[in-house]
Each structure stands twice: as structure tokens, then as C-alpha cells.
Design a protein around this motif. Structure first.
Motif, PDB file in Angstrom:
ATOM      1  N   LEU A 101      35.511  60.269  64.121  1.00  0.00           N
ATOM      2  CA  LEU A 101      34.191  60.744  63.734  1.00  0.00           C
ATOM      3  C   LEU A 101      34.190  62.230  63.384  1.00  0.00           C
ATOM      4  O   LEU A 101      33.228  62.723  62.782  1.00  0.00           O
ATOM      5  N   GLU A 102      35.253  62.936  63.729  1.00  0.00           N
ATOM      6  CA  GLU A 102      35.342  64.347  63.373  1.00  0.00           C
ATOM      7  C   GLU A 102      35.546  64.541  61.878  1.00  0.00           C
ATOM      8  O   GLU A 102      35.414  65.653  61.370  1.00  0.00           O
ATOM      9  N   ASP A 103      35.847  63.462  61.173  1.00  0.00           N
ATOM     10  CA  ASP A 103      35.984  63.564  59.720  1.00  0.00           C
ATOM     11  C   ASP A 103      34.630  63.523  59.016  1.00  0.00           C
ATOM     12  O   ASP A 103      34.569  63.653  57.788  1.00  0.00           O
ATOM     13  N   ILE A 104      33.570  63.344  59.778  1.00  0.00           N
ATOM     14  CA  ILE A 104      32.219  63.455  59.213  1.00  0.00           C
ATOM     15  C   ILE A 104      31.839  64.927  59.182  1.00  0.00           C
ATOM     16  O   ILE A 104      31.739  65.581  60.220  1.00  0.00           O
ATOM     17  N   GLU A 105      31.659  65.460  57.991  1.00  0.00           N
ATOM     18  CA  GLU A 105      31.244  66.848  57.835  1.00  0.00           C
ATOM     19  C   GLU A 105      29.717  66.921  57.977  1.00  0.00           C
ATOM     20  O   GLU A 105      28.989  66.306  57.193  1.00  0.00           O
ATOM     21  N   GLN A 119      18.994  63.741  65.324  1.00  0.00           N
ATOM     22  CA  GLN A 119      19.187  62.420  65.946  1.00  0.00           C
ATOM     23  C   GLN A 119      20.641  62.219  66.379  1.00  0.00           C
ATOM     24  O   GLN A 119      20.904  61.633  67.435  1.00  0.00           O
ATOM     25  N   ILE A 120      21.573  62.706  65.565  1.00  0.00           N
ATOM     26  CA  ILE A 120      22.990  62.587  65.911  1.00  0.00           C
ATOM     27  C   ILE A 120      23.295  63.330  67.205  1.00  0.00           C
ATOM     28  O   ILE A 120      23.903  62.788  68.136  1.00  0.00           O
ATOM     29  N   ILE A 121      22.854  64.596  67.291  1.00  0.00           N
ATOM     30  CA  ILE A 121      23.132  65.389  68.487  1.00  0.00           C
ATOM     31  C   ILE A 121      22.393  64.812  69.691  1.00  0.00           C
ATOM     32  O   ILE A 121      22.947  64.736  70.798  1.00  0.00           O
ATOM     33  N   GLN A 139      35.603  63.358  75.253  1.00  0.00           N
ATOM     34  CA  GLN A 139      35.652  63.134  73.806  1.00  0.00           C
ATOM     35  C   GLN A 139      34.284  63.345  73.162  1.00  0.00           C
ATOM     36  O   GLN A 139      34.198  63.830  72.028  1.00  0.00           O
ATOM     37  N   LEU A 140      33.211  62.999  73.875  1.00  0.00           N
ATOM     38  CA  LEU A 140      31.867  63.275  73.345  1.00  0.00           C
ATOM     39  C   LEU A 140      31.647  64.777  73.227  1.00  0.00           C
ATOM     40  O   LEU A 140      31.074  65.260  72.240  1.00  0.00           O
ATOM     41  N   LEU A 141      32.097  65.521  74.234  1.00  0.00           N
ATOM     42  CA  LEU A 141      31.956  66.973  74.184  1.00  0.00           C
ATOM     43  C   LEU A 141      32.801  67.563  73.052  1.00  0.00           C
ATOM     44  O   LEU A 141      32.369  68.508  72.382  1.00  0.00           O
ATOM     45  N   GLU A 142      33.991  67.007  72.831  1.00  0.00           N
ATOM     46  CA  GLU A 142      34.820  67.437  71.698  1.00  0.00           C
ATOM     47  C   GLU A 142      34.058  67.237  70.389  1.00  0.00           C
ATOM     48  O   GLU A 142      34.060  68.097  69.494  1.00  0.00           O
ATOM     49  N   LEU A 143      33.401  66.084  70.265  1.00  0.00           N
ATOM     50  CA  LEU A 143      32.656  65.768  69.046  1.00  0.00           C
ATOM     51  C   LEU A 143      31.453  66.693  68.893  1.00  0.00           C
ATOM     52  O   LEU A 143      31.164  67.187  67.800  1.00  0.00           O
ATOM     53  N   LEU A 144      30.773  66.954  69.997  1.00  0.00           N
ATOM     54  CA  LEU A 144      29.642  67.884  69.959  1.00  0.00           C
ATOM     55  C   LEU A 144      30.111  69.281  69.551  1.00  0.00           C
ATOM     56  O   LEU A 144      29.439  69.958  68.757  1.00  0.00           O
ATOM     57  N   TRP A 146      32.504  69.998  67.656  1.00  0.00           N
ATOM     58  CA  TRP A 146      32.783  69.939  66.217  1.00  0.00           C
ATOM     59  C   TRP A 146      31.491  69.989  65.401  1.00  0.00           C
ATOM     60  O   TRP A 146      31.374  70.753  64.432  1.00  0.00           O
ATOM     61  N   TYR A 147      30.512  69.185  65.790  1.00  0.00           N
ATOM     62  CA  TYR A 147      29.276  69.082  65.011  1.00  0.00           C
ATOM     63  C   TYR A 147      28.370  70.308  65.173  1.00  0.00           C
ATOM     64  O   TYR A 147      27.649  70.683  64.240  1.00  0.00           O
TER      65      TYR A 147
END
Length: 209
Positions: A101-105, A119-121, A139-144, A146-147
Motif C-alpha cells: 500500500l506504500e505504492d499509493i501516492e 477517510q484513509i487516515i 505496519q499500520l504505523l509505517e503506512l501512516l 508514509w501517508y
């Protein structure tokens, strides 16, 4: 081969050939995904929804293409974030595979469709749990992390205060690894936070983990 067939090919060989492809050809293919999606939206959506991500997934190509070369797919990308996160939460995939999901810019999602970004956050923060799977939380924190690089503290996003409050809980009460990651996430908010440093025991525990 059409785009779906090419995606299946890359999925089968775990992107081995993709990584050896020249940048110009990669960009051509990613733009081709967007064009194909405009002409055959249901087919592209079905391909994604029927693909379970693993360590090297063609989903990363779709996500990069749709988020970088279009703004028409932002709601669908949110749907995919929810799908993949719930796969990990329910134990159907390793939490590490959330990395796809990190490939979503999210830059254009934030600037063009802020309500979807919020809504995503909200969704990601809402799935954090102090009593839940530590690897999943990490992993959720990693994604957060990133976003949230696209989040502007000066913008009037009311939910930002809720995000900060929730992530602070993990920065204070989480395991040593989670505390450290949550504090990194909070750096995106450009606010002054004062936390007790990790104890010697916590630092040692984090190192060996």
C-alpha cells in the motif's frame, strides 16, 4: 498481451522482470494501466479485488499507476486500502505485506480529494489497537508515516487532532518498538511533543527484537 495479462505475468514471476525493465518502459506500462482502467474499469477492479498481495505483488504497479497518473480512482484506492488492511487484520496475509500500500501516492489524493484522504487516515488510525497484534500495529504505523508526509499542519483538518491524540497513546503505552515508530509518525505533525525516553530495558528489548 493486454494489460491484465501483463499484470498476471508480473504477478506470477513476482516482479522479477519488472525490476529489470527500463524506467521509460515502466512509465509507459503504468500509464497504460490507467488508460485500460478508463476503458475497462470493472476488469481492472476485479483483477485487484481477486489478487491477494504477497511480498512482491503486481498490485503495487496498479496502485502506483492509479495514484500517480490519475485522480479518478481515489475512492477505489481507498477501497483497496480497506481490503488489504482487513486481510492483514484477519490473519489472511502477513502484516508485512501491507507494504504494497506504500505504492499509493497520497499527494494528489490529499490535494484533490481531501475528504478521501481524511477517510484513509481515519481508517488506519481506527484500526490501531493497544491490545492487538503488535506486528500489525507496527505496519499500520509505517503506512501512516508514509501517508502523513503529505499532511499540512496549517490546513484546517479537524480530524488531525484526533489522529495526534490516538497515535500519542501508542507513543506512550506501546511496546518499545511501537513507541519508537509512533513517535516517528508524530514528527509529521510538526508539533512539540515531550516523551519520557525509552528505558535501558526497553532499548535492549527493542534491539534484540
Amino acid at each position: 498481451m493486454n494489460i491484465i495479462e501483463e499484470l498476471r505475468y508480473h504477478e506470477t514471476n513476482q516482479l522479477d522482470e519488472w525490476y529489470d525493465t527500463k524506467e521509460k518502459e515502466q512509465k509507459r506500462f503504468l500509464k497504460g494501466i490507467v488508460k485500460y482502467g478508463e476503458q475497462h474499469p470493472d476488469e481492472l477492479k476485479h483483477y485487484c479485488s481477486s489478487t491477494i498481495p504477497d511480498e512482491f505483488s503486481s498490485l503495487s504497479l496498479v496502485y502506483e499507476a492509479l495514484s500517480e497518473y490519475s485522480v479518478s480512482w481515489n475512492q477505489f484506492l481507498f477501497d483497496e486500502i480497506q481490503r488489504v488492511v482487513l486481510l492483514a487484520k484477519n490473519g489472511r496475509i502477513d502484516p508485512e505485506y501491507l507494504e504494497v500500500l506504500e505504492d499509493i501516492e497520497t499527494e494528489d489524493i490529499y490535494s484533490k480529494t481531501e475528504e478521501i484522504y481524511v477517510q484513509i487516515i481515519d481508517f488506519l488510525v481506527g484500526n490501531l489497537s493497544l491490545t492487538g497484534n503488535g506486528k500489525f500495529n507496527f505496519q499500520l504505523l509505517e503506512l501512516l508515516d508514509w501517508y502523513l508526509t503529505d499532511y499540512d499542519e496549517d490546513d484546517d483538518v479537524h480530524d488531525g487532532e484526533v489522529w495526534v491524540a490516538r497515535i500519542k497513546e501508542f507513543a506512550i503505552e506501546g511496546s518499545p518498538e511501537i513507541k519508537e515508530k509512533a513517535r516517528e509518525v508524530l514528527d509529521n505533525f510538526d508539533l512539540d511533543f515531550s516523551f519520557s525516553p525509552l528505558t535501558f530495558k526497553e532499548r535492549i528489548s527493542r534491539f534484540f527484537k
